[in-house]
Write an enzyme that holds these catalytic residues in place. Structure first.
Site, PDB file in Angstrom:
ATOM      1  N   SER A 164       0.677  -1.125   0.445  1.00  0.00           N
ATOM      2  CA  SER A 164       0.212   0.131   0.098  1.00  0.00           C
ATOM      3  C   SER A 164       1.075   1.650   0.039  1.00  0.00           C
ATOM      4  O   SER A 164       1.255   1.528  -0.800  1.00  0.00           O
ATOM      5  CB  SER A 164      -1.016   0.071   1.474  1.00  0.00           C
ATOM      6  OG  SER A 164      -1.922   1.184   0.954  1.00  0.00           O
ATOM      7  N   ASP A 216      -8.767  -5.307  -6.418  1.00  0.00           N
ATOM      8  CA  ASP A 216      -8.153  -4.049  -5.402  1.00  0.00           C
ATOM      9  C   ASP A 216      -8.714  -3.060  -6.621  1.00  0.00           C
ATOM     10  O   ASP A 216      -7.677  -2.677  -7.432  1.00  0.00           O
ATOM     11  CB  ASP A 216      -6.605  -4.244  -4.709  1.00  0.00           C
ATOM     12  CG  ASP A 216      -6.485  -2.756  -4.486  1.00  0.00           C
ATOM     13  OD1 ASP A 216      -7.333  -2.080  -3.880  1.00  0.00           O
ATOM     14  OD2 ASP A 216      -5.449  -2.470  -3.760  1.00  0.00           O
ATOM     15  N   HIS A 259      -6.450  -5.766  -1.332  1.00  0.00           N
ATOM     16  CA  HIS A 259      -4.929  -4.854  -1.554  1.00  0.00           C
ATOM     17  C   HIS A 259      -4.288  -4.453  -0.726  1.00  0.00           C
ATOM     18  O   HIS A 259      -2.818  -4.227  -0.725  1.00  0.00           O
ATOM     19  CB  HIS A 259      -6.062  -3.471  -0.488  1.00  0.00           C
ATOM     20  CG  HIS A 259      -5.143  -1.910  -0.670  1.00  0.00           C
ATOM     21  ND1 HIS A 259      -4.157  -1.780  -1.925  1.00  0.00           N
ATOM     22  CD2 HIS A 259      -4.596  -1.739   0.595  1.00  0.00           C
ATOM     23  CE1 HIS A 259      -4.233  -0.840  -1.241  1.00  0.00           C
ATOM     24  NE2 HIS A 259      -3.264  -0.361  -0.558  1.00  0.00           N
TER      25      HIS A 259
END
Length: 437
Positions: free
Chosen positions: A175, A362, A415
């Protein structure tokens, strides 16, 4: 005599202030018996006065700690504790999802831990995240200041654990750490050229669904949504025609584009952007009352980390932290790295290996966006697009480039690696050992 005693006390206070703490954790509340792995926790002081105290969890490899790679794991945010990475993504223990009854949440041993093939330092950064803290006000943190602090942390940590200087070293995360990790790799690489007698044995980095150039990458959410049948062909074609690929910072005078983007949001606002197949039950707090919601685990981790017995077991210094938060979104922070692509380019020139993986469900950071910046590096393909397999089943798709960069999708992933930790672990194990995926 009184003056001498006063000076001795002052000296003692100075020594205490500058001693970095580290302790072995033998057991954890919520897990029966002694830990089946070696866990050390502690603080490393950062800065001239060492007022910043960065908290870490270090887990030795369960295979061959003397020779296995050493990883630094950074969670995203910015402001998310790497305890989340440990308990949700790739650590040797995880939280059981069960109704919270006021007692301490339970843990269980995992089968997918990356510590089965690597030593891992899970670091709470920036200061203010997890159990990291500052003794004095430090003002606003930033991407670039955190890169320097993490580099200092590594140098000091390794000086206290010199037996790991020779281990192959990799920086890892997912991320928002996509902004930090490439810059940190460059910082370590430069530091190795100008200093010291002990060099960090830097070999490369690993990133999952990394944010790289946020404002540009958000524009890939609409093509992704169309590919996943979340919007109609007609709406998608109209968006392309009227917005010219710019769906985020729309010129308000372009009323057709504004209206079409509003239509897009009507179709997707109730979709979970972290994983489109998982109910979006966290925004209204439904997960706090029901373990049927995936994100109930986020509630449980806060219950666990705020338990006094847990803090004592982890050797968290009393009085340094109030309420522990999985992600502290209130940290004053300057996102001053606009794009990490130049760092990827520099790291490629310097010959570092990299694994970039994307969960293909995602929306937050669509895999198409990641493919686009990788393509922009303009390296030739040495192993073209193909499926990678687990037990004769397709687990995702992969491609390798001449700059030693491997891209892989995790089929059905979201994600972060927490959605499919077993598949992510097998992918990592193959890559870190030099095998084809």
């Amino acid at each position: 005599m009184g003056s001498t005693l006063k000076h001795l006390l002052l000296l003692l206070l100075v020594l205490i202030r500058h001693v970095d703490s580290a302790a072995i954790v033998k057991s954890l509340p919520g897990l029966e018996g002694r830990l089946p792995f070696e866990l050390e926790t502690g603080y490393i002081g950062i800065g001239e006065e060492e007022d910043i105290q960065l908290f870490y969890y270090f887990i030795k490899s369960e295979n061959n700690p003397k020779e296995d790679p050493l990883l630094l794991w950074l969670d995203g945010g910015p402001g998310c504790s790497s305890l989340g990475g440990l308990l949700f993504e790739n650590g040797p223990v995880a939280l059981k999802s069960a109704v919270y009854n006021g007692s301490n949440p339970s843990l269980f041993s995992t089968t997918y831990s990356w510590t089965k093939m690597a030593n891992i330092i899970y670091l709470d950064q920036p200061v203010g995240s997890g159990f990291s803290y500052s003794r004095t006000p430090i003002g606003k943190s930033s991407d670039t200041s955190e890169v320097k602090r993490i580099h200092e942390f590594l140098q000091k940590w390794l000086s206290k654990h010199p037996q790991f200087f020779s281990n192959p070293f990799y920086v890892t995360g997912d991320s928002y750490s996509g902004m930090i990790v490439p810059a940190l790799v460059q910082e370590i690489s430069k530091g190795n050229y100008i200093c010291c007698k002990h060099l960090i044995n830097l070999q490369g980095y690993v990133l999952g669904n990394p944010i790289t150039y946020a404002e540009h990458e958000k524009n890939y959410r609409i093509p992704f949504s169309h590919g996943m049948s979340l919007i109609s062909d007609e709406l998608y074609e109209s968006l392309k025609r009227n917005c010219k690929g710019n769906y985020e910072n729309v010129d308000p005078r372009n009323t057709k584009c504004v209206r079409l983007v509003e239509e897009y949001h009507k179709c997707t606002d109730k979709i979970n952007t972290q994983h489109i197949l998982i109910p979006d039950c966290d925004k209204k707090g439904h997960g706090i009352t029901s373990p049927d919601c995936y994100y109930y685990l986020y509630f449980l981790i806060e219950c666990w980390a705020n338990n006094e017995r847990v803090r004592e077991a982890l050797h968290v210094t009393k009085g340094t932290k109030g309420q522990w938060q999985r992600c502290n979104w209130t940290i004053p922070y300057d996102n001053n790295i606009i794009s990490s692509v130049p760092y990827h380019m520099d790291n490629s020139i310097n010959g570092y290996r990299s694994l970039i993986y994307s969960g293909d469900h995602d929306i937050t950071m669509p895999f198409q966006a990641t493919q686009a910046w990788i393509k922009s590096l303009n390296y030739s393909i040495v192993d073209d697009w193909r499926p990678w397999m687990i037990n004769d089943q397709i687990a995702g798709y992969t491609r390798t480039y001449s700059n030693k960069m491997t891209f892989a999708t995790v089929k059905g992933g979201g994600h972060t690696a927490e959605y499919l930790p077993n598949e992510s672990s097998i992918m990592f194990q193959r890559w870190i050992s030099g095998q084809p995926l």
